[in-house]
Design a protein around this motif. Structure first.
Motif, PDB file in Angstrom:
ATOM      1  N   MET A   1     -10.428  10.516   4.552  1.00  0.00           N
ATOM      2  CA  MET A   1     -11.021  10.668   5.864  1.00  0.00           C
ATOM      3  C   MET A   1     -11.294  12.149   6.112  1.00  0.00           C
ATOM      4  SD  MET A   1      -9.384   9.669   9.583  1.00  0.00           S
ATOM      5  CE  MET A   1     -10.106   8.064   9.766  1.00  0.00           C
ATOM      6  N   HIS A   2     -12.375  12.423   6.790  1.00  0.00           N
ATOM      7  CA  HIS A   2     -12.697  13.793   7.174  1.00  0.00           C
ATOM      8  C   HIS A   2     -11.799  14.227   8.336  1.00  0.00           C
ATOM      9  CE1 HIS A   2     -16.253  14.389   4.727  1.00  0.00           C
ATOM     10  NE2 HIS A   2     -16.600  13.141   5.003  1.00  0.00           N
ATOM     11  N   LEU A   3     -11.664  15.530   8.501  1.00  0.00           N
ATOM     12  CA  LEU A   3     -10.804  16.086   9.536  1.00  0.00           C
ATOM     13  C   LEU A   3     -11.273  15.713  10.945  1.00  0.00           C
ATOM     14  CD1 LEU A   3      -8.431  17.851  10.399  1.00  0.00           C
ATOM     15  CD2 LEU A   3      -9.932  19.845  10.177  1.00  0.00           C
ATOM     16  N   LYS A   4     -12.555  15.835  11.210  1.00  0.00           N
ATOM     17  CA  LYS A   4     -13.052  15.623  12.578  1.00  0.00           C
ATOM     18  C   LYS A   4     -12.752  14.215  13.107  1.00  0.00           C
ATOM     19  CE  LYS A   4     -16.885  17.087  15.395  1.00  0.00           C
ATOM     20  NZ  LYS A   4     -18.156  17.797  15.339  1.00  0.00           N
ATOM     21  N   PRO A   5     -13.063  13.156  12.359  1.00  0.00           N
ATOM     22  CA  PRO A   5     -12.725  11.823  12.866  1.00  0.00           C
ATOM     23  C   PRO A   5     -11.214  11.626  13.034  1.00  0.00           C
ATOM     24  CG  PRO A   5     -14.214  11.643  10.988  1.00  0.00           C
ATOM     25  CD  PRO A   5     -13.842  13.082  11.123  1.00  0.00           C
ATOM     26  N   TRP A   6     -10.435  12.209  12.132  1.00  0.00           N
ATOM     27  CA  TRP A   6      -8.985  12.090  12.237  1.00  0.00           C
ATOM     28  C   TRP A   6      -8.493  12.761  13.512  1.00  0.00           C
ATOM     29  CZ3 TRP A   6      -4.902  15.624  12.232  1.00  0.00           C
ATOM     30  CH2 TRP A   6      -3.636  15.061  12.135  1.00  0.00           C
ATOM     31  N   LEU A   7      -9.017  13.930  13.821  1.00  0.00           N
ATOM     32  CA  LEU A   7      -8.627  14.626  15.052  1.00  0.00           C
ATOM     33  C   LEU A   7      -9.010  13.816  16.284  1.00  0.00           C
ATOM     34  CD1 LEU A   7      -9.713  18.276  14.180  1.00  0.00           C
ATOM     35  CD2 LEU A   7      -7.362  17.439  14.394  1.00  0.00           C
ATOM     36  N   ASN A   8     -10.171  13.169  16.243  1.00  0.00           N
ATOM     37  CA  ASN A   8     -10.663  12.418  17.397  1.00  0.00           C
ATOM     38  C   ASN A   8      -9.962  11.086  17.612  1.00  0.00           C
ATOM     39  OD1 ASN A   8     -12.516  14.416  18.076  1.00  0.00           O
ATOM     40  ND2 ASN A   8     -14.107  13.535  16.787  1.00  0.00           N
ATOM     41  N   LEU A  42      -3.776  22.113   1.857  1.00  0.00           N
ATOM     42  CA  LEU A  42      -2.540  21.368   1.597  1.00  0.00           C
ATOM     43  C   LEU A  42      -1.765  21.101   2.883  1.00  0.00           C
ATOM     44  CD1 LEU A  42      -1.314  23.052  -1.715  1.00  0.00           C
ATOM     45  CD2 LEU A  42      -2.384  20.807  -1.427  1.00  0.00           C
ATOM     46  N   LYS A  43      -1.747  22.085   3.780  1.00  0.00           N
ATOM     47  CA  LYS A  43      -1.038  21.911   5.045  1.00  0.00           C
ATOM     48  C   LYS A  43      -1.699  20.848   5.918  1.00  0.00           C
ATOM     49  CE  LYS A  43       0.981  26.498   5.250  1.00  0.00           C
ATOM     50  NZ  LYS A  43       1.140  27.735   6.029  1.00  0.00           N
ATOM     51  N   VAL A  44      -3.032  20.822   5.930  1.00  0.00           N
ATOM     52  CA  VAL A  44      -3.756  19.809   6.704  1.00  0.00           C
ATOM     53  C   VAL A  44      -3.486  18.426   6.116  1.00  0.00           C
ATOM     54  CG1 VAL A  44      -6.045  18.936   7.349  1.00  0.00           C
ATOM     55  CG2 VAL A  44      -5.530  21.375   7.567  1.00  0.00           C
ATOM     56  N   ARG A  45      -3.569  18.308   4.793  1.00  0.00           N
ATOM     57  CA  ARG A  45      -3.295  17.021   4.141  1.00  0.00           C
ATOM     58  C   ARG A  45      -1.888  16.536   4.473  1.00  0.00           C
ATOM     59  NH1 ARG A  45      -1.824  17.131  -1.834  1.00  0.00           N
ATOM     60  NH2 ARG A  45      -0.007  17.979  -0.772  1.00  0.00           N
ATOM     61  N   THR A  51      -3.857  11.279   5.231  1.00  0.00           N
ATOM     62  CA  THR A  51      -5.043  10.592   5.745  1.00  0.00           C
ATOM     63  C   THR A  51      -6.289  11.449   5.544  1.00  0.00           C
ATOM     64  OG1 THR A  51      -3.682   9.462   7.375  1.00  0.00           O
ATOM     65  CG2 THR A  51      -6.050   9.457   7.755  1.00  0.00           C
ATOM     66  N   VAL A  52      -6.175  12.733   5.830  1.00  0.00           N
ATOM     67  CA  VAL A  52      -7.253  13.675   5.529  1.00  0.00           C
ATOM     68  C   VAL A  52      -7.001  14.128   4.095  1.00  0.00           C
ATOM     69  CG1 VAL A  52      -8.385  15.836   6.151  1.00  0.00           C
ATOM     70  CG2 VAL A  52      -7.380  14.404   7.942  1.00  0.00           C
ATOM     71  N   THR A  53      -7.835  13.688   3.180  1.00  0.00           N
ATOM     72  CA  THR A  53      -7.580  13.920   1.761  1.00  0.00           C
ATOM     73  C   THR A  53      -8.148  15.253   1.282  1.00  0.00           C
ATOM     74  OG1 THR A  53      -9.621  12.838   1.057  1.00  0.00           O
ATOM     75  CG2 THR A  53      -7.669  11.429   1.301  1.00  0.00           C
ATOM     76  N   LEU A  54      -7.551  15.756   0.212  1.00  0.00           N
ATOM     77  CA  LEU A  54      -8.064  16.980  -0.401  1.00  0.00           C
ATOM     78  C   LEU A  54      -9.503  16.784  -0.862  1.00  0.00           C
ATOM     79  CD1 LEU A  54      -5.009  18.126  -2.547  1.00  0.00           C
ATOM     80  CD2 LEU A  54      -5.860  19.173  -0.449  1.00  0.00           C
ATOM     81  N   GLU A  55      -9.782  15.609  -1.404  1.00  0.00           N
ATOM     82  CA  GLU A  55     -11.129  15.332  -1.900  1.00  0.00           C
ATOM     83  C   GLU A  55     -12.167  15.439  -0.793  1.00  0.00           C
ATOM     84  OE1 GLU A  55      -8.454  13.398  -2.454  1.00  0.00           O
ATOM     85  OE2 GLU A  55      -8.157  13.676  -4.596  1.00  0.00           O
ATOM     86  N   GLU A  56     -11.862  14.889   0.372  1.00  0.00           N
ATOM     87  CA  GLU A  56     -12.804  14.954   1.493  1.00  0.00           C
ATOM     88  C   GLU A  56     -12.957  16.384   2.001  1.00  0.00           C
ATOM     89  OE1 GLU A  56     -14.885  12.760   2.656  1.00  0.00           O
ATOM     90  OE2 GLU A  56     -14.168  11.195   1.319  1.00  0.00           O
ATOM     91  N   MET A  57     -11.850  17.131   2.029  1.00  0.00           N
ATOM     92  CA  MET A  57     -11.948  18.520   2.485  1.00  0.00           C
ATOM     93  C   MET A  57     -12.766  19.361   1.523  1.00  0.00           C
ATOM     94  SD  MET A  57      -8.264  19.370   4.214  1.00  0.00           S
ATOM     95  CE  MET A  57      -7.187  18.412   3.149  1.00  0.00           C
ATOM     96  N   VAL A  58     -12.592  19.144   0.223  1.00  0.00           N
ATOM     97  CA  VAL A  58     -13.381  19.883  -0.767  1.00  0.00           C
ATOM     98  C   VAL A  58     -14.845  19.487  -0.650  1.00  0.00           C
ATOM     99  CG1 VAL A  58     -13.826  20.155  -3.240  1.00  0.00           C
ATOM    100  CG2 VAL A  58     -11.483  20.270  -2.370  1.00  0.00           C
ATOM    101  N   ARG A  59     -15.112  18.200  -0.543  1.00  0.00           N
ATOM    102  CA  ARG A  59     -16.490  17.718  -0.426  1.00  0.00           C
ATOM    103  C   ARG A  59     -17.163  18.296   0.816  1.00  0.00           C
ATOM    104  NH1 ARG A  59     -15.735  12.235  -0.543  1.00  0.00           N
ATOM    105  NH2 ARG A  59     -15.470  12.368  -2.778  1.00  0.00           N
ATOM    106  N   ALA A  60     -16.435  18.376   1.922  1.00  0.00           N
ATOM    107  CA  ALA A  60     -17.009  18.900   3.163  1.00  0.00           C
ATOM    108  C   ALA A  60     -17.377  20.374   3.028  1.00  0.00           C
ATOM    109  CB  ALA A  60     -16.024  18.712   4.311  1.00  0.00           C
ATOM    110  N   ARG A  61     -16.597  21.145   2.256  1.00  0.00           N
ATOM    111  CA  ARG A  61     -16.869  22.574   2.083  1.00  0.00           C
ATOM    112  C   ARG A  61     -17.951  22.839   1.045  1.00  0.00           C
ATOM    113  NH1 ARG A  61     -14.558  26.807   5.141  1.00  0.00           N
ATOM    114  NH2 ARG A  61     -14.462  28.050   3.282  1.00  0.00           N
ATOM    115  N   THR A  62     -18.179  21.900   0.120  1.00  0.00           N
ATOM    116  CA  THR A  62     -19.115  22.149  -0.966  1.00  0.00           C
ATOM    117  C   THR A  62     -20.424  21.380  -0.849  1.00  0.00           C
ATOM    118  OG1 THR A  62     -18.073  20.453  -2.330  1.00  0.00           O
ATOM    119  CG2 THR A  62     -17.277  22.706  -2.605  1.00  0.00           C
TER     120      THR A  62
END
Length: 72
Positions: A1-8, A42-45, A51-62
């Protein structure tokens, strides 16, 4: 899951994450929009219990920015 939907999903998550990371809630908003910097991934994960995966965070930045794509 991406960070934004998780926060919301739950009120107060952005504030709690900001406190956990030692940053402002405005910085959390920036991360949700622009991607999570490597030093926080890592801290966010862990804070999201995976729930917020490393893969999604990397994909969002790249991922390429759609606004820079030229029309074919």
């Amino acid at each position: 899951m991406h960070l934004k939907p998780w926060l919301n999903e739950k009120r107060g998550r952005a504030t709690a994450l900001a406190k956990h990371l030692g940053v402002s809630t405005g910085r959390i908003t920036q991360m949700a929009d622009d991607g999570v910097p490597d030093k926080f991934k890592l801290k966010v994960r862990d804070f999201s219990h995976g729930t917020v995966t490393l893969e999604e965070m990397v994909r969002a930045r790249t991922a390429p920015d759609d606004s820079t794509q030229q029309a074919a």
